[in-house]
Motif scaffolding. Structure first.
Motif, PDB file in Angstrom:
ATOM      1  N   GLU A 141       0.816  -1.215   0.000  1.00  0.00           N
ATOM      2  CA  GLU A 141       0.000   0.000   0.000  1.00  0.00           C
ATOM      3  C   GLU A 141       0.854   1.270   0.000  1.00  0.00           C
ATOM      4  O   GLU A 141       0.331   2.374   0.027  1.00  0.00           O
ATOM      5  N   GLY A 142       2.194   1.075  -0.005  1.00  0.00           N
ATOM      6  CA  GLY A 142       3.092   2.225  -0.094  1.00  0.00           C
ATOM      7  C   GLY A 142       3.521   2.812   1.236  1.00  0.00           C
ATOM      8  O   GLY A 142       4.087   3.905   1.280  1.00  0.00           O
ATOM      9  N   MET A 143       3.270   2.108   2.309  1.00  0.00           N
ATOM     10  CA  MET A 143       3.639   2.598   3.628  1.00  0.00           C
ATOM     11  C   MET A 143       5.153   2.570   3.827  1.00  0.00           C
ATOM     12  O   MET A 143       5.837   1.685   3.323  1.00  0.00           O
ATOM     13  N   ASP A 144       5.661   3.517   4.571  1.00  0.00           N
ATOM     14  CA  ASP A 144       7.077   3.649   4.878  1.00  0.00           C
ATOM     15  C   ASP A 144       7.558   2.504   5.781  1.00  0.00           C
ATOM     16  O   ASP A 144       6.845   2.109   6.713  1.00  0.00           O
ATOM     17  N   VAL A 145       8.764   1.991   5.519  1.00  0.00           N
ATOM     18  CA  VAL A 145       9.326   0.875   6.286  1.00  0.00           C
ATOM     19  C   VAL A 145       9.395   1.206   7.781  1.00  0.00           C
ATOM     20  O   VAL A 145       9.082   0.370   8.633  1.00  0.00           O
ATOM     21  N   LYS A 146       9.788   2.426   8.087  1.00  0.00           N
ATOM     22  CA  LYS A 146       9.906   2.840   9.493  1.00  0.00           C
ATOM     23  C   LYS A 146       8.550   2.750  10.204  1.00  0.00           C
ATOM     24  O   LYS A 146       8.454   2.253  11.325  1.00  0.00           O
ATOM     25  N   MET A 147       7.518   3.207   9.538  1.00  0.00           N
ATOM     26  CA  MET A 147       6.163   3.168  10.097  1.00  0.00           C
ATOM     27  C   MET A 147       5.690   1.723  10.254  1.00  0.00           C
ATOM     28  O   MET A 147       5.128   1.348  11.280  1.00  0.00           O
TER      29      MET A 147
ATOM     30  N   ALA B 267       7.493  -0.978  10.612  1.00  0.00           N
ATOM     31  CA  ALA B 267       8.242  -1.608  11.701  1.00  0.00           C
ATOM     32  C   ALA B 267       7.665  -1.219  13.057  1.00  0.00           C
ATOM     33  O   ALA B 267       7.512  -2.062  13.944  1.00  0.00           O
ATOM     34  N   ARG B 268       7.329   0.036  13.196  1.00  0.00           N
ATOM     35  CA  ARG B 268       6.772   0.503  14.471  1.00  0.00           C
ATOM     36  C   ARG B 268       5.416  -0.136  14.744  1.00  0.00           C
ATOM     37  O   ARG B 268       5.134  -0.577  15.860  1.00  0.00           O
ATOM     38  N   LEU B 269       4.592  -0.241  13.724  1.00  0.00           N
ATOM     39  CA  LEU B 269       3.243  -0.774  13.920  1.00  0.00           C
ATOM     40  C   LEU B 269       3.214  -2.280  14.169  1.00  0.00           C
ATOM     41  O   LEU B 269       2.397  -2.755  14.956  1.00  0.00           O
ATOM     42  N   VAL B 270       4.085  -3.038  13.499  1.00  0.00           N
ATOM     43  CA  VAL B 270       4.090  -4.487  13.707  1.00  0.00           C
ATOM     44  C   VAL B 270       5.070  -4.914  14.797  1.00  0.00           C
ATOM     45  O   VAL B 270       5.194  -6.099  15.096  1.00  0.00           O
ATOM     46  N   LYS B 271       5.782  -3.925  15.363  1.00  0.00           N
ATOM     47  CA  LYS B 271       6.706  -4.149  16.480  1.00  0.00           C
ATOM     48  C   LYS B 271       7.846  -5.117  16.122  1.00  0.00           C
ATOM     49  O   LYS B 271       8.150  -6.061  16.845  1.00  0.00           O
ATOM     50  N   VAL B 272       8.441  -4.834  14.938  1.00  0.00           N
ATOM     51  CA  VAL B 272       9.603  -5.585  14.455  1.00  0.00           C
ATOM     52  C   VAL B 272      10.604  -4.543  13.985  1.00  0.00           C
ATOM     53  O   VAL B 272      10.209  -3.478  13.503  1.00  0.00           O
ATOM     54  N   ASN B 273      11.909  -4.832  14.117  1.00  0.00           N
ATOM     55  CA  ASN B 273      12.885  -3.816  13.727  1.00  0.00           C
ATOM     56  C   ASN B 273      12.866  -3.568  12.214  1.00  0.00           C
ATOM     57  O   ASN B 273      12.468  -4.418  11.426  1.00  0.00           O
ATOM     58  N   GLU B 274      13.320  -2.371  11.842  1.00  0.00           N
ATOM     59  CA  GLU B 274      13.265  -1.943  10.447  1.00  0.00           C
ATOM     60  C   GLU B 274      14.049  -2.861   9.511  1.00  0.00           C
ATOM     61  O   GLU B 274      13.609  -3.117   8.391  1.00  0.00           O
ATOM     62  N   LYS B 275      15.195  -3.343   9.963  1.00  0.00           N
ATOM     63  CA  LYS B 275      16.012  -4.212   9.121  1.00  0.00           C
ATOM     64  C   LYS B 275      15.262  -5.491   8.756  1.00  0.00           C
ATOM     65  O   LYS B 275      15.330  -5.967   7.629  1.00  0.00           O
TER      66      LYS B 275
ATOM     67  N   VAL C 299      11.955  -5.877   8.647  1.00  0.00           N
ATOM     68  CA  VAL C 299      10.863  -5.526   7.730  1.00  0.00           C
ATOM     69  C   VAL C 299      11.422  -5.336   6.323  1.00  0.00           C
ATOM     70  O   VAL C 299      10.852  -5.844   5.353  1.00  0.00           O
ATOM     71  N   GLN C 300      12.545  -4.629   6.216  1.00  0.00           N
ATOM     72  CA  GLN C 300      13.145  -4.408   4.909  1.00  0.00           C
ATOM     73  C   GLN C 300      13.558  -5.730   4.264  1.00  0.00           C
ATOM     74  O   GLN C 300      13.385  -5.936   3.067  1.00  0.00           O
ATOM     75  N   LYS C 301      14.062  -6.652   5.079  1.00  0.00           N
ATOM     76  CA  LYS C 301      14.446  -7.986   4.588  1.00  0.00           C
ATOM     77  C   LYS C 301      13.222  -8.712   4.016  1.00  0.00           C
ATOM     78  O   LYS C 301      13.287  -9.303   2.941  1.00  0.00           O
ATOM     79  N   TRP C 302      12.101  -8.656   4.737  1.00  0.00           N
ATOM     80  CA  TRP C 302      10.872  -9.297   4.271  1.00  0.00           C
ATOM     81  C   TRP C 302      10.440  -8.717   2.931  1.00  0.00           C
ATOM     82  O   TRP C 302      10.056  -9.442   2.021  1.00  0.00           O
ATOM     83  N   ILE C 303      10.506  -7.390   2.828  1.00  0.00           N
ATOM     84  CA  ILE C 303      10.089  -6.713   1.596  1.00  0.00           C
ATOM     85  C   ILE C 303      11.004  -7.111   0.442  1.00  0.00           C
ATOM     86  O   ILE C 303      10.539  -7.439  -0.648  1.00  0.00           O
ATOM     87  N   ASP C 304      12.308  -7.105   0.698  1.00  0.00           N
ATOM     88  CA  ASP C 304      13.266  -7.485  -0.343  1.00  0.00           C
ATOM     89  C   ASP C 304      13.041  -8.930  -0.795  1.00  0.00           C
ATOM     90  O   ASP C 304      13.078  -9.225  -1.986  1.00  0.00           O
ATOM     91  N   GLU C 305      12.813  -9.826   0.154  1.00  0.00           N
ATOM     92  CA  GLU C 305      12.554 -11.234  -0.176  1.00  0.00           C
ATOM     93  C   GLU C 305      11.287 -11.358  -1.014  1.00  0.00           C
ATOM     94  O   GLU C 305      11.234 -12.127  -1.965  1.00  0.00           O
TER      95      GLU C 305
END
Length: 65
Positions: free
Chosen positions: A35-41, A43-51, A53-59
């Motif tokens: 939906e275009g949400m920022d990685v930082k946001m 990570a904060r909402l799902v309570k997982v670190n940004e790295k 979340v970024q790994k999940w997105i890249d995968e």
């Protein structure tokens, strides 16, 4: 059931619950990213670190190609 077996069973149940929670967080995070949400946001909402979340997105992007 003996004490050792109860302990092993309890630890297994805890591990399974944590795994399930993490899987759900990943699904939600990927939906938010779509939906275009920022990685930082995300990570904060799902309570997982940004790295992570970024790994999940890249995968996810690698699988889609």
């Amino acid at each position: 059931m003996c004490y050792e077996m109860e302990k092993i069973y309890s630890e297994g149940m805890e591990s399974g619950e944590k795994c399930g929670e993490l899987k759900k967080a990943k699904e939600i995070a990927l939906s938010m990213a779509e939906e275009g949400m920022d990685v930082k946001m995300i990570a904060r909402l799902v309570k997982v670190n940004e790295k992570e979340v970024q790994k999940w997105i890249d995968e996810s992007l690698c699988v889609m190609k």
